[in-house]
Design a protein around this motif. Structure first.
Motif, PDB file in Angstrom:
ATOM      1  N   LEU A   3      -6.751  61.668  51.392  1.00 49.13           N
ATOM      2  CA  LEU A   3      -7.649  62.198  52.415  1.00 49.13           C
ATOM      3  C   LEU A   3      -9.011  62.549  51.822  1.00 49.13           C
ATOM      4  O   LEU A   3     -10.045  62.351  52.465  1.00 49.13           O
ATOM      5  CB  LEU A   3      -7.017  63.425  53.072  1.00 49.13           C
ATOM      6  N   PHE A   4      -9.020  63.057  50.600  1.00 45.92           N
ATOM      7  CA  PHE A   4     -10.289  63.362  49.927  1.00 45.92           C
ATOM      8  C   PHE A   4     -11.127  62.097  49.776  1.00 45.92           C
ATOM      9  O   PHE A   4     -12.332  62.099  50.037  1.00 45.92           O
ATOM     10  CB  PHE A   4     -10.005  63.983  48.554  1.00 45.92           C
ATOM     11  N   LYS A   5     -10.481  60.996  49.372  1.00 44.94           N
ATOM     12  CA  LYS A   5     -11.202  59.727  49.202  1.00 44.94           C
ATOM     13  C   LYS A   5     -11.712  59.207  50.540  1.00 44.94           C
ATOM     14  O   LYS A   5     -12.827  58.671  50.619  1.00 44.94           O
ATOM     15  CB  LYS A   5     -10.284  58.698  48.546  1.00 44.94           C
ATOM     16  N   LYS A   9     -15.661  58.653  51.392  1.00 46.81           N
ATOM     17  CA  LYS A   9     -16.162  57.367  51.881  1.00 46.81           C
ATOM     18  C   LYS A   9     -16.953  57.551  53.168  1.00 46.81           C
ATOM     19  O   LYS A   9     -17.944  56.863  53.407  1.00 46.81           O
ATOM     20  CB  LYS A   9     -14.982  56.416  52.115  1.00 46.81           C
ATOM     21  N   ARG A  10     -16.524  58.489  53.998  1.00 45.19           N
ATOM     22  CA  ARG A  10     -17.208  58.751  55.254  1.00 45.19           C
ATOM     23  C   ARG A  10     -18.551  59.451  55.032  1.00 45.19           C
ATOM     24  O   ARG A  10     -19.502  59.267  55.801  1.00 45.19           O
ATOM     25  CB  ARG A  10     -16.320  59.624  56.152  1.00 45.19           C
ATOM     26  N   LYS A 126     -10.352  68.372  53.309  1.00 44.80           N
ATOM     27  CA  LYS A 126     -11.646  68.221  53.959  1.00 44.80           C
ATOM     28  C   LYS A 126     -12.669  69.205  53.394  1.00 44.80           C
ATOM     29  O   LYS A 126     -13.838  68.855  53.172  1.00 44.80           O
ATOM     30  CB  LYS A 126     -11.502  68.425  55.474  1.00 44.80           C
ATOM     31  N   PHE A 127     -12.235  70.429  53.158  1.00 42.77           N
ATOM     32  CA  PHE A 127     -13.162  71.421  52.615  1.00 42.77           C
ATOM     33  C   PHE A 127     -13.601  71.055  51.201  1.00 42.77           C
ATOM     34  O   PHE A 127     -14.793  71.133  50.877  1.00 42.77           O
ATOM     35  CB  PHE A 127     -12.522  72.807  52.610  1.00 42.77           C
ATOM     36  N   ILE A 128     -12.651  70.655  50.352  1.00 38.03           N
ATOM     37  CA  ILE A 128     -12.993  70.289  48.973  1.00 38.03           C
ATOM     38  C   ILE A 128     -13.943  69.097  48.959  1.00 38.03           C
ATOM     39  O   ILE A 128     -14.891  69.046  48.163  1.00 38.03           O
ATOM     40  CB  ILE A 128     -11.722  69.981  48.160  1.00 38.03           C
ATOM     41  N   ARG A 130     -16.145  68.229  51.260  1.00 40.22           N
ATOM     42  CA  ARG A 130     -17.477  68.655  51.688  1.00 40.22           C
ATOM     43  C   ARG A 130     -18.113  69.626  50.708  1.00 40.22           C
ATOM     44  O   ARG A 130     -19.329  69.622  50.527  1.00 40.22           O
ATOM     45  CB  ARG A 130     -17.386  69.259  53.091  1.00 40.22           C
ATOM     46  N   LEU A 131     -17.318  70.441  50.072  1.00 38.36           N
ATOM     47  CA  LEU A 131     -17.847  71.302  49.022  1.00 38.36           C
ATOM     48  C   LEU A 131     -18.371  70.463  47.859  1.00 38.36           C
ATOM     49  O   LEU A 131     -19.428  70.773  47.280  1.00 38.36           O
ATOM     50  CB  LEU A 131     -16.756  72.254  48.527  1.00 38.36           C
ATOM     51  N   THR A 132     -17.657  69.401  47.525  1.00 36.83           N
ATOM     52  CA  THR A 132     -18.101  68.496  46.464  1.00 36.83           C
ATOM     53  C   THR A 132     -19.411  67.825  46.838  1.00 36.83           C
ATOM     54  O   THR A 132     -20.339  67.722  46.024  1.00 36.83           O
ATOM     55  CB  THR A 132     -17.028  67.428  46.187  1.00 36.83           C
ATOM     56  N   VAL A 133     -19.508  67.363  48.083  1.00 39.07           N
ATOM     57  CA  VAL A 133     -20.722  66.682  48.546  1.00 39.07           C
ATOM     58  C   VAL A 133     -21.928  67.609  48.488  1.00 39.07           C
ATOM     59  O   VAL A 133     -22.977  67.252  47.932  1.00 39.07           O
ATOM     60  CB  VAL A 133     -20.523  66.146  49.983  1.00 39.07           C
TER      61      VAL A 133
END
Length: 271
Positions: A3-5, A9-10, A126-128, A130-133
């Motif tokens: 899910l992170f990948k 990608k999105r 999802k949070f990780i 977006r936090l990474t982004v």
């Protein structure tokens, strides 16, 4: 991890656009600095700005003395970067608000629940992502801003002051971006349609920004500045005063994230 990948990608196209935009604007404004602050022009600007009312200088976050002085490279950066920071807050808020509602709005929530993964794991991934982004976006933006200022600095401008000033601004402002990311997460867990995310993000950030402006217009409204995360993250304010509210921002971010988990787990989704 899968899910992170998928989330990365999105998000990566938007990440590239925002990163390149910030890097390009930082480079362009830094290139202006040596031409604007020649000795003769600096004297003219100092005379002109000194004649402005103090309330106007405060409203537009213009400092003429101290570490955030407009006539220093980091102070000049702080002045123009305050507007880019508002845009970054909108980006962080959008990342949060579009995170949990997107699957329901796009009709892919059934596919997601068909996978062997819990709601907690979905939200965490999802949070990780977006936090990474937002963290990588802010790191690359900070490095580009620092590099641009170092390239275009005047011979009399100390490198150490530029490095420490940019680091201080970006570190504290990162906490404000996390605040908006987690607040957006919470709102996303309550939204019914992703189409509302953009307008809500704009209203949220500009609403807080307006509180900061109002706090500088009259002394009796000064208390409003403490209610505006955008105002707390203004670069000139950070340079002069730091961010004593950092623990409160961190605590609120944790509260928003915990509330997001609670609301998302209790929510009934529509396919």
């Amino acid at each position: 991890m899968i899910l992170f990948k998928m989330e990365w990608k999105r998000l990566y196209k938007g990440f590239l656009i925002w990163t390149l935009l910030f890097a390009g604007l930082s480079f362009a404004f830094s290139a202006i600095y040596p031409q604007m602050f020649t000795p003769s022009l600096q004297e003219t600007m100092d005379t002109m700005l000194s004649g402005l009312p103090e309330s106007m200088l405060t409203t537009f976050n213009i400092s003429l003395t101290g570490e955030a002085s407009m006539f220093k490279p980091v102070g000049f950066f702080a002045y123009y970067f305050q507007y880019l920071f508002v845009a970054a807050c909108i980006y962080a808020s959008l990342l949060g608000m579009q995170s949990l509602i997107s699957e329901e709005s796009e009709g892919t929530i059934d596919f997601l629940y068909a996978q062997p993964i819990s709601r907690q794991a979905i939200l965490f991934s999802k949070f990780i992502a977006r936090l990474t982004v937002i963290s990588f976006f802010w790191l690359l933006s900070g490095l580009s801003s620092m590099g641009s200022l170092l390239v275009f600095r005047l011979a009399s401008d100390p490198k150490k002051e530029i490095i420490s000033g940019i680091t201080k601004i970006y570190l504290y402002e990162w906490l404000v971006l996390i605040f908006f990311l987690t607040l957006g997460f919470l709102i996303s867990s309550l939204l019914k349609n992703a189409s509302h995310a953009t307008s809500l993000s704009l209203a949220l950030v500009f609403g807080f920004y307006l509180l900061g402006i109002l706090s500088g217009l009259q002394e009796k409204l000064n208390f409003l500045s403490n209610w505006s995360p955008v105002h707390l993250g203004i670069p000139s304010s950070i340079l002069n005063n730091g961010l004593s509210e950092a623990p409160y921002l961190a605590l609120l971010s944790v509260v928003f994230l915990a509330a997001s988990f609670y609301c998302y787990i209790k929510r009934d989704f529509q396919s």
